[in-house]
Motif scaffolding. Structure first.
Motif, PDB file in Angstrom:
ATOM      1  N   THR A  65      35.802  41.967  58.227  1.00  0.00           N
ATOM      2  CA  THR A  65      36.647  41.345  57.942  1.00  0.00           C
ATOM      3  C   THR A  65      38.198  41.903  58.520  1.00  0.00           C
ATOM      4  O   THR A  65      38.344  43.111  58.015  1.00  0.00           O
ATOM      5  CB  THR A  65      37.020  41.164  56.314  1.00  0.00           C
ATOM      6  N   GLU A  66      38.864  41.187  59.151  1.00  0.00           N
ATOM      7  CA  GLU A  66      39.989  41.805  60.107  1.00  0.00           C
ATOM      8  C   GLU A  66      41.057  41.026  59.821  1.00  0.00           C
ATOM      9  O   GLU A  66      41.052  39.781  59.691  1.00  0.00           O
ATOM     10  CB  GLU A  66      39.720  42.152  61.432  1.00  0.00           C
ATOM     11  N   ILE A  74      34.444  45.665  55.122  1.00  0.00           N
ATOM     12  CA  ILE A  74      32.956  44.914  55.052  1.00  0.00           C
ATOM     13  C   ILE A  74      32.644  44.951  53.558  1.00  0.00           C
ATOM     14  O   ILE A  74      32.756  46.164  53.110  1.00  0.00           O
ATOM     15  CB  ILE A  74      32.006  45.372  56.063  1.00  0.00           C
TER      16      ILE A  74
END
Length: 510
Positions: A65-66, A74
């Motif tokens: 997740t960025e 994560i």
């Protein structure tokens, strides 16, 4: 340490080739290897020579997740469930006690906050998470960074634990108050699935908190980060597998009954072993989502160049090199953001002679690690005009990645003049083969791409097998052709590096 080199197979007729085999042809001891990368969790069964067993590989895809604020994380429990599922898939129908060892490698510099019951209080923060940039700046003011670098073997950086631990204290004090242990992702998974505790020497070194001379957690950094030594797992060398595991393991997976569990190691260490770069004369160049150039040396260098790290991997060896946050990530961004380009067109653009009007690119999409350690750096494109094409941007970005490798390599040769070969591996070497031609030109050194799959997971398996059965050589990787630098391009890349450095110093190093 196991010797695992690229050699002429005609000279070693008794050693099998590195290829997949059916289970019926496997030589013991069998090893179950797990690889947790940026994009997937994989599990494969290997025999005692480090050969993968056919139809015994299972994969589960995932993604970090960025976000623009530097988030790169994560869910730790999601990955734990993935590991459980891939193990189940691989060991199905195997006899009880068939597997002698379990080994894991993961992306390095991961951190999970865990409560007294062993449950995760946070996601797994990854090496690419740069939200601790402000805390990094504060640490650099408080501590002598040069002294820290020489003592720890790692610079102060957002990839490592100290600034991240401070960031947690500043932004999540309620979580810190509940935290009993700070674990890497591999440690957390082992604790959840097998009830065991132990952090590999290399894992603690890659976290940026292990004194490379004493091989103990560094008290100054722990104090600066507001944590204590007892909040971390005991440190275990790679040749010290853990056999005291939860009885639930044998009940759930009978094939793992009695198996030795090797402490999870960083993927960079496993990758060096997997391609045969386990001596000071051979460097491993990895090109996946992230990248690195690394060489394994005895002991630890007395003095480190400022742009490199030296991670202790055991009481007798270190791995020296530098890492890039963005390699495959750059290629993925280009493909998803620009107009679609066929792989053949990209290859032609990357293998064409260089042009002076190619845009200059600093490819720091998620921050810079080696050599400048600017955690909050971002990508820069210069020299873009109305005539610049999509393929020109591809070429410029590839040259920027290659120059990032070259900056590391220049210091690596200074630290280890014994270097004679560079072996490249990773998904990008196959997906974008033209990149390695540019890398060879940029570093001014021949590059050999190995033709073997999943070298990281394989390296972990070879390491475990070498402990379970000392003295056995691993399967041979057939030699491949070298990509040689061209003398007539030397001036172009020297000038390009000078321009890259000038832009870097003007934009990033401020």
């Amino acid at each position: 340490m196991v010797r695992y080199e690229l050699v002429d197979t005609s000279d070693v007729s008794t050693i099998p080739h590195a290829r997949s085999i059916p289970l019926a042809e496997a030589a013991g001891p069998l090893v179950l290897a797990i690889d947790i990368g940026s994009g997937s969790t994989r599990c494969c069964l290997y025999d005692g020579y480090g050969r993968p067993i056919k139809r015994r590989t299972v994969k589960a895809d995932h993604a970090f997740t960025e976000a623009a604020d530097g988030t790169a994380e994560i869910d730790a429990d999601q990955v734990t469930d993935e590991v459980s599922a891939v193990i189940t898939g691989v060991v199905a129908d195997l006899e009880p006690g068939a597997i002698a060892g379990v080994v894991m490698d993961t992306f390095a510099s991961s951190l999970v906050c865990v409560d007294a019951q062993g449950d995760a209080l946070t996601p797994c923060f990854t090496y690419a998470d740069s939200r601790s940039a402000a805390q990094l700046a504060a640490l650099r003011e408080r501590l002598d960074e040069s002294a820290v670098h020489q003592r720890i073997g790692a610079r102060l950086h957002t990839s490592y634990h100290p600034p991240r631990l401070l960031w947690l204290r500043d932004t999540m004090p309620e979580v810190v108050a509940k935290t009993a242990k700070y674990l890497s992702l591999g440690e957390y998974i082992y604790a959840k699935l097998a009830g065991i505790a132990g952090a590999a020497t290399s894992t603690m070194a890659w976290a940026g908190i292990l004194n490379r001379h004493t091989l103990e957690l560094d008290e100054e950094l722990l104090s600066a980060a507001g944590v204590t030594k007892d909040q971390f797992a005991p440190i275990v060398d790679p040749d010290q597998p853990i056999r005291d595991v939860s009885p639930a393991v044998a009940e759930r997976w009978p094939a793992l009954s009695g198996a030795a569990w090797f402490p999870a190691i960083p993927d960079g260490y496993a990758s060096n072993i997997g391609v045969g770069a386990d001596t000071p004369s051979v460097a491993a160049l990895s090109a996946a989502t992230s990248g690195a150039i690394r060489v394994i040396v005895p002991g630890t260098p007395e003095v480190l160049p400022p742009g490199l790290w030296a991670y202790s991997v055991s009481h007798t060896q270190s791995i020296v090199g530098g890492a890039l946050n963005d390699v495959g990530r750059v290629m993925a961004w280009l493909q998803s953001t620009l107009a679609p380009v066929a792989p053949e067109e990209v290859h032609d653009a990357l293998t064409a002679p260089p042009r002076s009007d190619t845009p200059l690119v600093l490819p720091f999409f998620t921050g810079e690690r080696a050599t400048g350690w600017a955690g909050n750096a971002r990508a820069v494109f210069t020299g873009v005009s109305s005539s610049t094409t999509t393929l020109d941007l591809w070429r410029g970005a590839a040259e920027g990645v290659a120059l990032s490798y070259a900056r590391v390599f220049e210091q690596l040769v200074l630290a280890n003049p014994q270097l004679k070969r560079v072996i490249a591996s990773g998904g990008v070497t196959g997906d974008v083969p033209g990149l390695m031609q540019i890398v060879a030109q940029a570093i001014g050194f021949p590059v050999q791409v190995v033709d073997v799959k999943r070298v990281t997971m394989r390296g972990a398996a070879v390491l475990a097998a070498s402990v379970l059965q000392p003295g056995r050589l691993a399967a041979l990787i057939p030699p491949t052709e070298l990509t040689e630098p061209s003398a007539d391009q030397r001036a172009y890349y020297a000038d390009l590096l000078a321009r890259f450095t000038a832009v870097y110093e003007g934009v990033i190093a401020q």
